[in-house]
Design a protein around this motif. Structure first.
Motif: not given
Length: 286
Positions: A232-248
């Motif tokens: 998981c990474c957050f944008s610099s202003d913490f308005t957006k979160a990106t979750l990467t899921i490679r193994n479900v």
């Protein structure tokens, strides 16, 4: 709290004939009609980024082009841009795995001697799969076999629909550039690269390598450094979160990860969440 969750999934087209067989105009029409019927029934907001008129006009153009029998890969290249025009980031078509692609792999057909990745309008060399290639990691590829990288990528980007700037197009092309190059150009035996390194440009010609050789090198590289199953990474202003899921399939670990991440998302009151699962079940093809 209102959260806008974008899930990067795929809408697959199931053709009514076996892979490798030509599709007649009637078969193309039947498959396309089935696709549109399902799309119009299940999509929650089909006309968010295009008007109903634009959508219907695109349908008419596609149908009017169905005059000759074509391969399934060519049918995919025709229909995928229609799906991409929805532009919502989660309605798209994956490249099919066709008999000609499988046959080429089984006979150890040749493939590109470089592993590459996409960066904007260019390809970047991830690493060569052969020694003494005269190409280095990080080199910029400006063209392949006389075609500008920007033109190759423009065609590839047209197959994926997404909102501007969310990275889905670039990530999708990175995942599928190898079969896409095969379907578009049938390259294999030799490659001429226009390489830029610093301020210098050079034309380098390389022979294709047997897929068994490429796969061996790729597996060795992958065993050296395995990506995290979840991140998981957050944008610099913490308005957006990106979750990467490679193994479900790691359900216990995935639950622990989600519990921790969403606790932080709630604490920071983050409204925009992107869940990228495009690599969760991807398979490499050459």
């Amino acid at each position: 709290m209102n959260k806008r969750i974008i899930i990067n999934c795929s809408l697959l087209l199931f053709c009514s004939v076996s892979f490798g067989q030509k599709l007649s105009p009637a078969q193309q029409m039947a498959d396309f009609d089935t696709l549109c019927t399902k799309l119009e029934y299940v999509h929650p907001d089909l006309y968010l980024y295009q008007s109903r008129e634009e959508y219907e006009n695109n349908k008419i153009k596609i149908k009017s082009s169905m005059t000759d029998s074509i391969s399934i890969s060519d049918f995919y290249l025709k229909i995928a841009p229609f799906m991409a025009n929805i532009k919502d980031g989660h309605s798209m078509m994956l490249p099919p795995i066709t008999n000609d692609l499988i046959a080429n792999a089984k006979k150890d057909g040749k493939t590109m001697p470089l592993r590459i990745k996409v960066s904007g309008d260019f390809f970047i060399v991830d690493y060569p799969v052969i020694d003494n290639s005269m190409v280095c990691e990080g080199d910029t590829i400006l063209g392949i076999n006389g075609i500008h990288s920007k033109d190759i990528l423009g065609r590839m980007y047209s197959l994926w629909g997404s909102e501007k700037g969310n990275g889905i197009k670039e990530g999708s092309v990175n995942a599928y550039w190898s079969p896409l190059l095969w379907y578009m150009y049938r390259w294999g035996e030799s490659y001429e690269f226009t390489i830029k390194r610093g301020d210098k440009m050079e034309e380098i010609r390389l022979e294709g390598v047997p897929q068994s050789v490429a796969i061996k090198v790729i597996k060795e590289r992958q065993s050296q450094k395995k990506p995290e199953s979840f991140s998981c990474c957050f944008s610099s202003d913490f308005t957006k979160a990106t979750l990467t899921i490679r193994n479900v399939f790691q359900e216990t670990e995935l639950k622990v990860f989600c519990d921790s991440v969403f606790k932080e998302i709630n604490r920071r009151k983050i409204k925009d969440i992107i869940i990228d699962s495009s690599f969760a079940s991807s398979t490499c093809s050459f």
